[in-house]
Design a protein around this motif. Structure first.
Motif, PDB file in Angstrom:
ATOM      1  N   GLY A 283      -2.369  16.285 -18.770  1.00 43.99           N
ATOM      2  CA  GLY A 283      -2.483  14.895 -18.330  1.00 43.99           C
ATOM      3  C   GLY A 283      -1.721  13.939 -19.230  1.00 43.99           C
ATOM      4  O   GLY A 283      -1.045  13.015 -18.756  1.00 43.99           O
ATOM      5  N   LEU A 284      -1.803  14.150 -20.535  1.00 41.43           N
ATOM      6  CA  LEU A 284      -1.080  13.276 -21.455  1.00 41.43           C
ATOM      7  C   LEU A 284       0.419  13.495 -21.394  1.00 41.43           C
ATOM      8  O   LEU A 284       1.202  12.557 -21.555  1.00 41.43           O
ATOM      9  CB  LEU A 284      -1.598  13.477 -22.874  1.00 41.43           C
ATOM     10  CG  LEU A 284      -2.983  12.903 -23.132  1.00 41.43           C
ATOM     11  CD1 LEU A 284      -3.444  13.254 -24.525  1.00 41.43           C
ATOM     12  CD2 LEU A 284      -2.992  11.416 -22.922  1.00 41.43           C
ATOM     13  N   ASP A 285       0.848  14.723 -21.154  1.00 39.42           N
ATOM     14  CA  ASP A 285       2.280  14.976 -20.964  1.00 39.42           C
ATOM     15  C   ASP A 285       2.793  14.258 -19.721  1.00 39.42           C
ATOM     16  O   ASP A 285       3.877  13.674 -19.731  1.00 39.42           O
ATOM     17  CB  ASP A 285       2.557  16.469 -20.856  1.00 39.42           C
ATOM     18  CG  ASP A 285       2.504  17.175 -22.197  1.00 39.42           C
ATOM     19  OD1 ASP A 285       2.560  16.480 -23.233  1.00 39.42           O
ATOM     20  OD2 ASP A 285       2.391  18.415 -22.196  1.00 39.42           O
ATOM     21  N   PHE A 286       2.001  14.274 -18.657  1.00 38.19           N
ATOM     22  CA  PHE A 286       2.381  13.570 -17.438  1.00 38.19           C
ATOM     23  C   PHE A 286       2.477  12.066 -17.680  1.00 38.19           C
ATOM     24  O   PHE A 286       3.433  11.410 -17.267  1.00 38.19           O
ATOM     25  CB  PHE A 286       1.371  13.872 -16.329  1.00 38.19           C
ATOM     26  CG  PHE A 286       1.603  13.090 -15.073  1.00 38.19           C
ATOM     27  CD1 PHE A 286       2.646  13.402 -14.227  1.00 38.19           C
ATOM     28  CD2 PHE A 286       0.780  12.016 -14.749  1.00 38.19           C
ATOM     29  CE1 PHE A 286       2.867  12.681 -13.069  1.00 38.19           C
ATOM     30  CE2 PHE A 286       0.997  11.285 -13.596  1.00 38.19           C
ATOM     31  CZ  PHE A 286       2.051  11.625 -12.754  1.00 38.19           C
ATOM     32  N   LEU A 287       1.484  11.517 -18.382  1.00 32.62           N
ATOM     33  CA  LEU A 287       1.501  10.081 -18.667  1.00 32.62           C
ATOM     34  C   LEU A 287       2.645   9.700 -19.594  1.00 32.62           C
ATOM     35  O   LEU A 287       3.239   8.632 -19.447  1.00 32.62           O
ATOM     36  CB  LEU A 287       0.173   9.650 -19.283  1.00 32.62           C
ATOM     37  CG  LEU A 287      -1.023   9.631 -18.337  1.00 32.62           C
ATOM     38  CD1 LEU A 287      -2.287   9.260 -19.099  1.00 32.62           C
ATOM     39  CD2 LEU A 287      -0.793   8.660 -17.193  1.00 32.62           C
ATOM     40  N   SER A 288       2.977  10.558 -20.540  1.00 34.73           N
ATOM     41  CA  SER A 288       4.077  10.235 -21.450  1.00 34.73           C
ATOM     42  C   SER A 288       5.415  10.265 -20.724  1.00 34.73           C
ATOM     43  O   SER A 288       6.318   9.504 -21.058  1.00 34.73           O
ATOM     44  CB  SER A 288       4.084  11.196 -22.635  1.00 34.73           C
ATOM     45  OG  SER A 288       4.410  12.500 -22.211  1.00 34.73           O
ATOM     46  N   LYS A 289       5.548  11.122 -19.721  1.00 38.60           N
ATOM     47  CA  LYS A 289       6.787  11.142 -18.934  1.00 38.60           C
ATOM     48  C   LYS A 289       6.889   9.882 -18.071  1.00 38.60           C
ATOM     49  O   LYS A 289       7.964   9.347 -17.864  1.00 38.60           O
ATOM     50  CB  LYS A 289       6.845  12.379 -18.055  1.00 38.60           C
ATOM     51  CG  LYS A 289       7.142  13.637 -18.824  1.00 38.60           C
ATOM     52  CD  LYS A 289       7.172  14.849 -17.926  1.00 38.60           C
ATOM     53  CE  LYS A 289       7.346  16.111 -18.754  1.00 38.60           C
ATOM     54  NZ  LYS A 289       7.232  17.326 -17.950  1.00 38.60           N
ATOM     55  N   GLN A 290       5.744   9.409 -17.580  1.00 41.57           N
ATOM     56  CA  GLN A 290       5.747   8.201 -16.755  1.00 41.57           C
ATOM     57  C   GLN A 290       6.081   6.958 -17.581  1.00 41.57           C
ATOM     58  O   GLN A 290       6.740   6.054 -17.105  1.00 41.57           O
ATOM     59  CB  GLN A 290       4.391   8.017 -16.074  1.00 41.57           C
ATOM     60  CG  GLN A 290       4.020   9.110 -15.113  1.00 41.57           C
ATOM     61  CD  GLN A 290       4.957   9.188 -13.921  1.00 41.57           C
ATOM     62  OE1 GLN A 290       5.414   8.170 -13.429  1.00 41.57           O
ATOM     63  NE2 GLN A 290       5.253  10.395 -13.487  1.00 41.57           N
ATOM     64  N   ALA A 291       5.603   6.909 -18.806  1.00 39.22           N
ATOM     65  CA  ALA A 291       5.810   5.735 -19.652  1.00 39.22           C
ATOM     66  C   ALA A 291       6.843   6.002 -20.736  1.00 39.22           C
ATOM     67  O   ALA A 291       6.875   5.310 -21.744  1.00 39.22           O
ATOM     68  CB  ALA A 291       4.492   5.332 -20.284  1.00 39.22           C
ATOM     69  N   GLY A 292       7.697   6.981 -20.540  1.00 40.02           N
ATOM     70  CA  GLY A 292       8.662   7.381 -21.565  1.00 40.02           C
ATOM     71  C   GLY A 292       9.648   6.301 -21.948  1.00 40.02           C
ATOM     72  O   GLY A 292      10.019   6.163 -23.106  1.00 40.02           O
ATOM     73  N   ASP A 293      10.100   5.504 -20.997  1.00 43.38           N
ATOM     74  CA  ASP A 293      11.098   4.484 -21.287  1.00 43.38           C
ATOM     75  C   ASP A 293      10.473   3.249 -21.927  1.00 43.38           C
ATOM     76  O   ASP A 293      11.134   2.540 -22.675  1.00 43.38           O
ATOM     77  CB  ASP A 293      11.822   4.078 -20.001  1.00 43.38           C
ATOM     78  CG  ASP A 293      12.587   5.254 -19.404  1.00 43.38           C
ATOM     79  OD1 ASP A 293      12.935   6.178 -20.159  1.00 43.38           O
ATOM     80  OD2 ASP A 293      12.817   5.237 -18.178  1.00 43.38           O
ATOM     81  N   LYS A 294       9.218   2.993 -21.639  1.00 40.61           N
ATOM     82  CA  LYS A 294       8.581   1.758 -22.090  1.00 40.61           C
ATOM     83  C   LYS A 294       8.070   1.840 -23.524  1.00 40.61           C
ATOM     84  O   LYS A 294       8.017   0.843 -24.225  1.00 40.61           O
ATOM     85  CB  LYS A 294       7.424   1.401 -21.158  1.00 40.61           C
ATOM     86  CG  LYS A 294       7.880   1.174 -19.739  1.00 40.61           C
ATOM     87  CD  LYS A 294       6.723   0.968 -18.824  1.00 40.61           C
ATOM     88  CE  LYS A 294       7.233   0.909 -17.388  1.00 40.61           C
ATOM     89  NZ  LYS A 294       6.183   1.002 -16.422  1.00 40.61           N
ATOM     90  N   THR A 295       7.671   3.019 -23.960  1.00 41.27           N
ATOM     91  CA  THR A 295       7.145   3.174 -25.313  1.00 41.27           C
ATOM     92  C   THR A 295       7.938   4.242 -26.048  1.00 41.27           C
ATOM     93  O   THR A 295       8.511   5.150 -25.445  1.00 41.27           O
ATOM     94  CB  THR A 295       5.664   3.606 -25.282  1.00 41.27           C
ATOM     95  OG1 THR A 295       5.557   4.818 -24.556  1.00 41.27           O
ATOM     96  CG2 THR A 295       4.803   2.555 -24.622  1.00 41.27           C
ATOM     97  N   GLY A 296       7.931   4.131 -27.352  1.00 43.60           N
ATOM     98  CA  GLY A 296       8.642   5.115 -28.169  1.00 43.60           C
ATOM     99  C   GLY A 296       7.857   6.408 -28.274  1.00 43.60           C
ATOM    100  O   GLY A 296       6.644   6.437 -28.048  1.00 43.60           O
ATOM    101  N   PRO A 297       8.525   7.477 -28.614  1.00 43.84           N
ATOM    102  CA  PRO A 297       7.823   8.764 -28.727  1.00 43.84           C
ATOM    103  C   PRO A 297       6.778   8.783 -29.837  1.00 43.84           C
ATOM    104  O   PRO A 297       5.798   9.502 -29.759  1.00 43.84           O
ATOM    105  CB  PRO A 297       8.942   9.768 -29.001  1.00 43.84           C
ATOM    106  CG  PRO A 297      10.132   8.970 -29.376  1.00 43.84           C
ATOM    107  CD  PRO A 297       9.955   7.601 -28.846  1.00 43.84           C
ATOM    108  N   GLU A 298       6.983   7.946 -30.883  1.00 45.65           N
ATOM    109  CA  GLU A 298       5.999   7.906 -31.964  1.00 45.65           C
ATOM    110  C   GLU A 298       4.663   7.383 -31.472  1.00 45.65           C
ATOM    111  O   GLU A 298       3.607   7.878 -31.865  1.00 45.65           O
ATOM    112  CB  GLU A 298       6.497   7.025 -33.114  1.00 45.65           C
ATOM    113  CG  GLU A 298       7.782   7.492 -33.749  1.00 45.65           C
ATOM    114  CD  GLU A 298       9.003   6.933 -33.036  1.00 45.65           C
ATOM    115  OE1 GLU A 298       8.888   5.930 -32.304  1.00 45.65           O
ATOM    116  OE2 GLU A 298      10.079   7.524 -33.213  1.00 45.65           O
ATOM    117  N   GLU A 299       4.700   6.362 -30.624  1.00 41.48           N
ATOM    118  CA  GLU A 299       3.464   5.792 -30.088  1.00 41.48           C
ATOM    119  C   GLU A 299       2.721   6.798 -29.220  1.00 41.48           C
ATOM    120  O   GLU A 299       1.510   6.914 -29.285  1.00 41.48           O
ATOM    121  CB  GLU A 299       3.780   4.533 -29.266  1.00 41.48           C
ATOM    122  CG  GLU A 299       4.296   3.383 -30.066  1.00 41.48           C
ATOM    123  CD  GLU A 299       3.222   2.827 -30.982  1.00 41.48           C
ATOM    124  OE1 GLU A 299       2.046   2.777 -30.578  1.00 41.48           O
ATOM    125  OE2 GLU A 299       3.577   2.453 -32.110  1.00 41.48           O
TER     126      GLU A 299
END
Length: 97
Positions: free
Chosen positions: A38-54
């Motif tokens: 679930g978190l991998d899916f959400l990180s792909k959805q919000a990948g452009d808006k937030t940095g990978p560190e966040e």
């Protein structure tokens, strides 16, 4: 130390016979895999808006929170079951002495 290891072994044998320990282990693995997916899916959805560190900090924090909560719940369930069985088999006086 030998009495403690015998008590620990007896507890695991009793939980294994009840199939509770196996069920809870499988459920724990499924919960962690589900949260990770679930978190991998959400990180792909919000990948452009937030940095990978966040995303990594949020994911790690959420994992620690879930693991802490789940460990407390498991300790409560298994602990109550152990004490209850000690009372049922009248072993509590021997353990406390």
């Amino acid at each position: 130390m030998k009495a403690f290891s015998a008590l620990l072994l007896n507890t695991f044998q009793k939980e294994y016979r009840n199939k509770v320990l196996i069920f809870l282990s499988i459920l724990t693995i499924l919960i962690l895999l589900g949260v990770n997916a679930g978190l991998d899916f959400l990180s792909k959805q919000a990948g452009d808006k937030t940095g990978p560190e966040e995303i990594i900090k949020y994911k790690l924090g959420l994992f620690y929170m879930i693991i802490g909560w789940w460990s407390g719940l498991l300790a409560g369930i298994l602990g109550v079951n152990c004490v209850r069985s000690d009372f049922e088999h009248r072993m509590i006086a021997q353990i406390l002495s």
